[in-house]
Design an enzyme around this catalytic site. Structure first.
Site, PDB file in Angstrom:
ATOM      1  CG  ASN A   8      -1.866   1.098   1.307  1.00 13.78           C
ATOM      2  OD1 ASN A   8      -1.847   1.989   0.467  1.00 13.78           O
ATOM      3  ND2 ASN A   8      -2.734   1.072   2.309  1.00 13.78           N
ATOM      4  NE  ARG A  89      -5.917   1.470  -0.594  1.00 11.58           N
ATOM      5  CZ  ARG A  89      -5.992   2.532   0.190  1.00 11.58           C
ATOM      6  NH1 ARG A  89      -4.938   2.912   0.887  1.00 11.58           N
ATOM      7  NH2 ARG A  89      -7.095   3.222   0.277  1.00 11.58           N
ATOM      8  CG  HIS A 178     -12.313   3.144   2.523  1.00 15.97           C
ATOM      9  ND1 HIS A 178     -13.015   4.087   3.227  1.00 15.97           N
ATOM     10  CD2 HIS A 178     -11.010   3.430   2.683  1.00 15.97           C
ATOM     11  CE1 HIS A 178     -12.157   4.929   3.803  1.00 15.97           C
ATOM     12  NE2 HIS A 178     -10.944   4.549   3.477  1.00 15.97           N
ATOM     13  NE  ARG A 239      -9.613  12.304   3.149  1.00 17.21           N
ATOM     14  CZ  ARG A 239      -9.584  11.002   2.902  1.00 17.21           C
ATOM     15  NH1 ARG A 239     -10.607  10.404   2.327  1.00 17.21           N
ATOM     16  NH2 ARG A 239      -8.519  10.288   3.190  1.00 17.21           N
ATOM     17  CD  GLU A 383      -8.320  -1.367   3.568  1.00 20.63           C
ATOM     18  OE1 GLU A 383      -7.858  -1.007   4.660  1.00 20.63           O
ATOM     19  OE2 GLU A 383      -8.629  -0.571   2.673  1.00 20.63           O
TER      20      GLU A 383
END
Ligand code: ADP
Length: 396
Positions: A8, A89, A178, A239, A383
């Protein structure tokens, strides 16, 4: 027997996890941070040990070389040839990638072209891919897209109410993100509930620094809260999540220093959310401590964070016309028991109800009362494991 590494890559970091496949045993994992600087830090964890070193790391290729050398140095592998696959990823797959793919020159070029949709992420992801291709050119290399799970969304969900040309000529639509996490926890939830995924309506809530919720019907994403970019949805660590877009030109016109839309978007991405409202932290643990200490800004941020999540869950209860379960995952979803209780407290009318004895720190599985019509679950996400599995599946 093979060893597969899940990667990642961020703009200045590279997280990795090495698996023994098909056993799915984690052999080692680590993170290289501050890539590009003279005081980059590489941490390797294995056998209950954690080894860190600070050194100059020029770019992602140097980072990959270092991590492979470290695997040998610590005796985790004896030869590079033991590594047979790598999975990367990638944040944005656009409309091109509806599933994971083997890396070819063309695929790599497409990942780079899709940087228009994820300017912070795709170039970094591509740098990780290039680094591995240079150092281990012969291993199976796979890209796994954050957006792919959401490719099943119906047009009614993914289109914005804009003129056709913005979609057809400019690809403006909801892509979500995601995806690997939502997919993984939906599968796990089905196992825990003892029912086939195809028969379940689930709302998966990935609540970490980034936050996204997904309505999963029969194992397929039918709506999700991140949009054209990962800025959309509920409030996040830094965010803003959804705001009235008319705020953007208003701020450009009135706030000194915010000279264009890009400057405002930067604020919305990096200086808003929990960080913006508290003015001091983007971290849920700090926020909880602030609430505990009676800081009114922390209390407001905490209440807003829960409020936005509750409203998205309400939306997806409507999208699915009722759900079998709500699934909490990621750093906050897995750990912040009080926040889970606060969110579900406002959803009891819909049939959700948390059992305070089950909803404790460190728990996983079902946390709702036996009588609750809609179950509530905590499922740790993974993940990297999804990535490693996709590498195996495509290795042929
Ligand atoms: P990322 O999106 O960066 O992968 P994570 O999924 O790791 O983020 O989530 C990070 C968030 O999880 C942080 O806000 C952190 O405070 C929160 N978190 C981690 N552990 C706990 C805990 N024990 N209690 C509450 N929040 C936690």
């Amino acid at each position: 027997m093979s060893k597969t590494i899940a990667i990642n890559a961020g703009s200045s970091s590279l997280k990795w996890q090495l698996y023994q496949m098909p056993e799915e045993t984690v052999l080692a994992k680590g993170i290289i941070e501050r890539i590009g600087l003279d005081d980059a830090i590489s941490t390797v964890k294995f056998d209950g040990r954690s080894e860190s070193q600070t050194l100059s790391i020029k770019d992602h290729t140097v980072a990959v070389k270092l991590l492979l050398e470290d695997l040998k140095r610590f005796g985790i592998i004896s030869d590079f040839s033991e590594i047979t696959g790598v999975g990367h990823r990638v944040v944005a797959g656009g409309e091109i990638f509806k599933q994971s793919a083997l890396v070819t020159d063309e695929v790599l070029a497409q990942v780079e072209e899709l940087a228009a949709l994820a300017p912070l992420h795709n170039p970094a992801n591509a740098a990780g891919i290039r680094a591995f291709r240079e150092i281990l050119p012969d291993i199976t290399s796979v890209v796994v897209f954050d957006t792919a799970f959401h490719a099943s969304m119906p047009e009614v969900a993914y289109r914005y109410p804009l003129e056709d040309k913005y979609y057809t000529d400019y690809q403006v639509r909801k892509y979500g993100a995601h995806g690997t996490s939502h997919f993984y926890v939906a599968q796990q939830a089905a196992d825990i509930l003892g029912k086939p995924l195809e028969d379940l309506k689930l709302i998966t809530a990935h609540i970490g620094n980034g936050v996204s919720l997904t309505a999963v019907d029969g194992g397929k994403s039918v709506d999700t809260s991140m949009g054209f970019t990962p800025l959309a949805g509920p409030m996040m660590g830094t965010r803003s999540g959804d705001i009235d877009p008319a705020i953007i030109p208003y701020l450009v016109e009135h706030v000194p220093g915010l000279d264009d839309a890009a400057a405002v978007i930067n604020v919305l991405n990096k200086e808003s959310g929990i960080l913006g409202v508290t003015g001091r932290t983007n971290d849920m643990r700090d926020l909880e401590a602030g609430v505990e200490a009676g800081d009114p800004k922390c209390q407001l941020a905490y209440d807003m964070f829960a409020d936005r999540l509750k409203k998205f869950i309400g939306q997806y209860l409507a999208v699915l016309n009722g759900a079998d379960a709500l699934v909490f995952t990621a750093g906050i979803g897995e750990n912040a028991a009080n926040l889970r209780a606060k969110i579900v407290e406002g959803l009891t009318w819909f049939g959700l109800d948390i059992d305070p004895e089950k909803n404790v720190f460190g728990t996983t599985g079902i946390i709702s009362t036996d009588a609750a019509r809609v179950k509530v679950l905590v499922v740790p996400t993974d993940e990297e494991l999804v990535i490693a599995r996709d590498v195996e599946a495509l290795r042929g």
